[in-house]
Design a protein around this motif. Structure first.
Motif, mmCIF file in Angstrom:
data_model
loop_
_atom_site.group_PDB
_atom_site.id
_atom_site.type_symbol
_atom_site.label_atom_id
_atom_site.label_comp_id
_atom_site.label_asym_id
_atom_site.label_seq_id
_atom_site.Cartn_x
_atom_site.Cartn_y
_atom_site.Cartn_z
ATOM 1 N N ALA A 72 2.009 2.003 -3.576
ATOM 2 C CA ALA A 72 0.917 2.547 -4.385
ATOM 3 C C ALA A 72 0.555 3.973 -3.966
ATOM 4 O O ALA A 72 0.335 4.846 -4.816
ATOM 5 C CB ALA A 72 -0.309 1.636 -4.284
ATOM 6 N N GLU A 73 0.495 4.227 -2.675
ATOM 7 C CA GLU A 73 0.162 5.570 -2.205
ATOM 8 C C GLU A 73 1.215 6.578 -2.657
ATOM 9 O O GLU A 73 0.884 7.717 -3.020
ATOM 10 C CB GLU A 73 0.027 5.581 -0.679
ATOM 11 C CG GLU A 73 -1.228 4.899 -0.164
ATOM 12 C CD GLU A 73 -2.499 5.540 -0.726
ATOM 13 O OE1 GLU A 73 -2.591 6.787 -0.697
ATOM 14 O OE2 GLU A 73 -3.383 4.791 -1.178
ATOM 15 N N GLU A 115 0.829 -1.207 0.000
ATOM 16 C CA GLU A 115 0.000 0.000 0.000
ATOM 17 C C GLU A 115 0.864 1.257 0.000
ATOM 18 O O GLU A 115 0.508 2.255 -0.621
ATOM 19 C CB GLU A 115 -0.951 -0.012 1.197
ATOM 20 C CG GLU A 115 -2.102 -0.989 1.042
ATOM 21 C CD GLU A 115 -2.882 -0.760 -0.247
ATOM 22 O OE1 GLU A 115 -3.270 0.387 -0.529
ATOM 23 O OE2 GLU A 115 -3.084 -1.742 -0.989
ATOM 24 N N LYS A 145 0.806 7.335 -6.363
ATOM 25 C CA LYS A 145 -0.350 8.211 -6.594
ATOM 26 C C LYS A 145 0.009 9.689 -6.426
ATOM 27 O O LYS A 145 -0.628 10.562 -7.009
ATOM 28 C CB LYS A 145 -1.488 7.831 -5.653
ATOM 29 C CG LYS A 145 -2.155 6.517 -6.026
ATOM 30 C CD LYS A 145 -2.982 5.931 -4.905
ATOM 31 C CE LYS A 145 -4.211 6.737 -4.588
ATOM 32 N NZ LYS A 145 -5.077 6.022 -3.587
ATOM 33 N N ARG A 146 1.050 9.965 -5.655
ATOM 34 C CA ARG A 146 1.470 11.349 -5.425
ATOM 35 C C ARG A 146 2.014 12.014 -6.696
ATOM 36 O O ARG A 146 2.104 13.244 -6.763
ATOM 37 C CB ARG A 146 2.552 11.391 -4.335
ATOM 38 C CG ARG A 146 2.104 10.921 -2.967
ATOM 39 C CD ARG A 146 3.279 10.830 -1.999
ATOM 40 N NE ARG A 146 2.925 10.265 -0.714
ATOM 41 C CZ ARG A 146 2.477 10.965 0.331
ATOM 42 N NH1 ARG A 146 2.352 12.287 0.224
ATOM 43 N NH2 ARG A 146 2.163 10.366 1.454
ATOM 44 N N ASN A 200 -4.507 5.190 -18.928
ATOM 45 C CA ASN A 200 -3.402 5.972 -18.368
ATOM 46 C C ASN A 200 -2.048 5.300 -18.559
ATOM 47 O O ASN A 200 -1.071 5.665 -17.908
ATOM 48 C CB ASN A 200 -3.630 6.261 -16.880
ATOM 49 C CG ASN A 200 -3.778 5.007 -16.032
ATOM 50 O OD1 ASN A 200 -4.399 4.041 -16.456
ATOM 51 N ND2 ASN A 200 -3.216 5.017 -14.829
ATOM 52 N N ALA A 207 0.693 12.290 -9.577
ATOM 53 C CA ALA A 207 -0.331 12.915 -10.415
ATOM 54 C C ALA A 207 -0.385 14.424 -10.237
ATOM 55 O O ALA A 207 -0.486 15.172 -11.216
ATOM 56 C CB ALA A 207 -1.698 12.290 -10.117
ATOM 57 N N LYS A 217 -4.385 0.927 -9.112
ATOM 58 C CA LYS A 217 -4.403 1.649 -7.839
ATOM 59 C C LYS A 217 -4.094 3.134 -8.009
ATOM 60 O O LYS A 217 -4.313 3.923 -7.089
ATOM 61 C CB LYS A 217 -3.374 1.034 -6.876
ATOM 62 C CG LYS A 217 -3.720 -0.375 -6.410
ATOM 63 C CD LYS A 217 -2.605 -0.931 -5.532
ATOM 64 C CE LYS A 217 -2.874 -2.363 -5.110
ATOM 65 N NZ LYS A 217 -1.736 -2.927 -4.331
ATOM 66 N N ALA A 218 -3.582 3.526 -9.178
ATOM 67 C CA ALA A 218 -3.186 4.926 -9.400
ATOM 68 C C ALA A 218 -3.711 5.400 -10.753
ATOM 69 O O ALA A 218 -2.934 5.713 -11.665
ATOM 70 C CB ALA A 218 -1.667 5.051 -9.325
ATOM 71 N N ASP A 269 -4.906 8.086 -11.864
ATOM 72 C CA ASP A 269 -4.643 9.458 -12.280
ATOM 73 C C ASP A 269 -3.190 9.690 -12.679
ATOM 74 O O ASP A 269 -2.830 10.802 -13.077
ATOM 75 C CB ASP A 269 -5.015 10.432 -11.159
ATOM 76 C CG ASP A 269 -6.500 10.402 -10.839
ATOM 77 O OD1 ASP A 269 -7.299 10.188 -11.780
ATOM 78 O OD2 ASP A 269 -6.861 10.576 -9.666
ATOM 79 N N VAL A 270 -2.362 8.650 -12.576
ATOM 80 C CA VAL A 270 -0.940 8.763 -12.911
ATOM 81 C C VAL A 270 -0.713 8.261 -14.332
ATOM 82 O O VAL A 270 -1.287 7.252 -14.743
ATOM 83 C CB VAL A 270 -0.078 7.950 -11.920
ATOM 84 C CG1 VAL A 270 1.396 7.942 -12.341
ATOM 85 C CG2 VAL A 270 -0.227 8.513 -10.515
#
Length: 277
Positions: free
Chosen positions: A122-123, A119, A126-127, A189, A129, A153-154, A156-157
């Motif tokens: 993945a988190e 996690e 995600k940053r 994406n 984006a 999981k991402a 928007d990237v």
């Protein structure tokens, strides 16, 4: 047709440490920018993005900083990172403040499959984006399902799949690679990089050995989501830069001028935000 090379490795052993090169004697030497462009310019390669070379972790930021001024035709860098680290957000803020940084990469094809599935990983991805930074996915063909899981999981990237997903070109390993590529291409994406397949081919490869891999990637992702990379100097394991460029041009010879332009420079300018994009 001009080319923007999205995958140039420059190697400066006097500046940085490359632990992995001790296991790659064929390319374990300096690969400076001047030598690259001496061959590349005659092939229509007008600019390049530097791809991190998996330097020792202590050298990662210094390598990225150095590429800002290494050569006027190196128009950006994809920086090394460790998204599995709790320190990643601080590094990301630093990298995002560098105009020449266009994306990030963490090599996964020689890492445990579990590395990219946490996690925290993945988190942290995600940053990217909010900074409009892409992430290059470097995975073996058998790892493509875990790459798909990370992409999901991402959403928007912007991801760029390196080296056509590292298929077994020498063994003509089209399946299940073809199905995995088709599934990856369903994610809007993700773009794909036509690169690297020379290094995974037999030393006596022909264009017809490469063609089904390149064509399947282009067909799956479409001309709007493919970019081109030399993977220099890794490509020199079985060829030279000239031969790989000539093979690429032969593979896409039947495409329109507009389609070739999208593959060879226009899409890269968009995905990596080069030239005001």
């Amino acid at each position: 047709m001009r080319i923007l090379d999205t995958h140039l490795h420059l190697v400066y052993p006097e500046r940085f440490s490359y632990p992995w090169l001790s296991g790659a004697p064929a390319i374990n030497r300096a690969w400076p920018v001047e030598a690259y462009f001496a061959e590349a310019e005659a092939l229509g390669i007008e600019s390049a993005l530097h791809m991190e070379v998996d330097v020792a972790e202590a050298d990662m930021l210094a390598e990225t900083q150095f590429m800002a001024t290494v050569h006027p035709k190196v128009v950006g860098a994809i920086a090394a990172c460790r998204p599995e680290s709790a320190d990643f957000p601080a590094l990301l803020e630093t990298l995002a403040g560098m105009d020449h940084v266009k994306g990030l990469r963490r090599i996964l094809h020689e890492a445990p499959d579990t590395l990219s599935q946490s996690e925290l990983f993945a988190e942290n991805i995600k940053r990217l984006a909010v900074h409009r930074l892409s992430f290059d996915l470097c995975l073996r063909a058998d790892q493509l399902p875990i790459g798909i899981a990370l992409v999901d999981k991402a959403p928007d990237v912007q991801f760029v799949l390196d080296h056509c997903g590292v298929p077994d070109v020498a063994g003509n390993g089209l399946d299940p690679w073809r199905a995995y590529i088709g599934e990856m291409a369903r994610r809007p994406n993700v773009a794909a990089k036509v690169s690297g397949i020379v290094a995974y081919a037999r030393p006596d490869w022909t264009v017809d050995d490469l063609r089904p891999f390149a064509e399947h990637v282009i067909e799956s992702f479409g001309w709007d989501r493919v970019v081109w990379g030399s993977d220099h100097p890794v490509c020199t394991k079985t060829a030279d830069l000239t031969r790989w460029v000539e093979a690429t041009r032969e593979i896409v010879a039947g495409a329109s001028e507009d389609e070739q332009a999208r593959l060879l420079h226009r899409n890269a300018e968009h995905f990596y935000r080069v030239g005001g994009h």
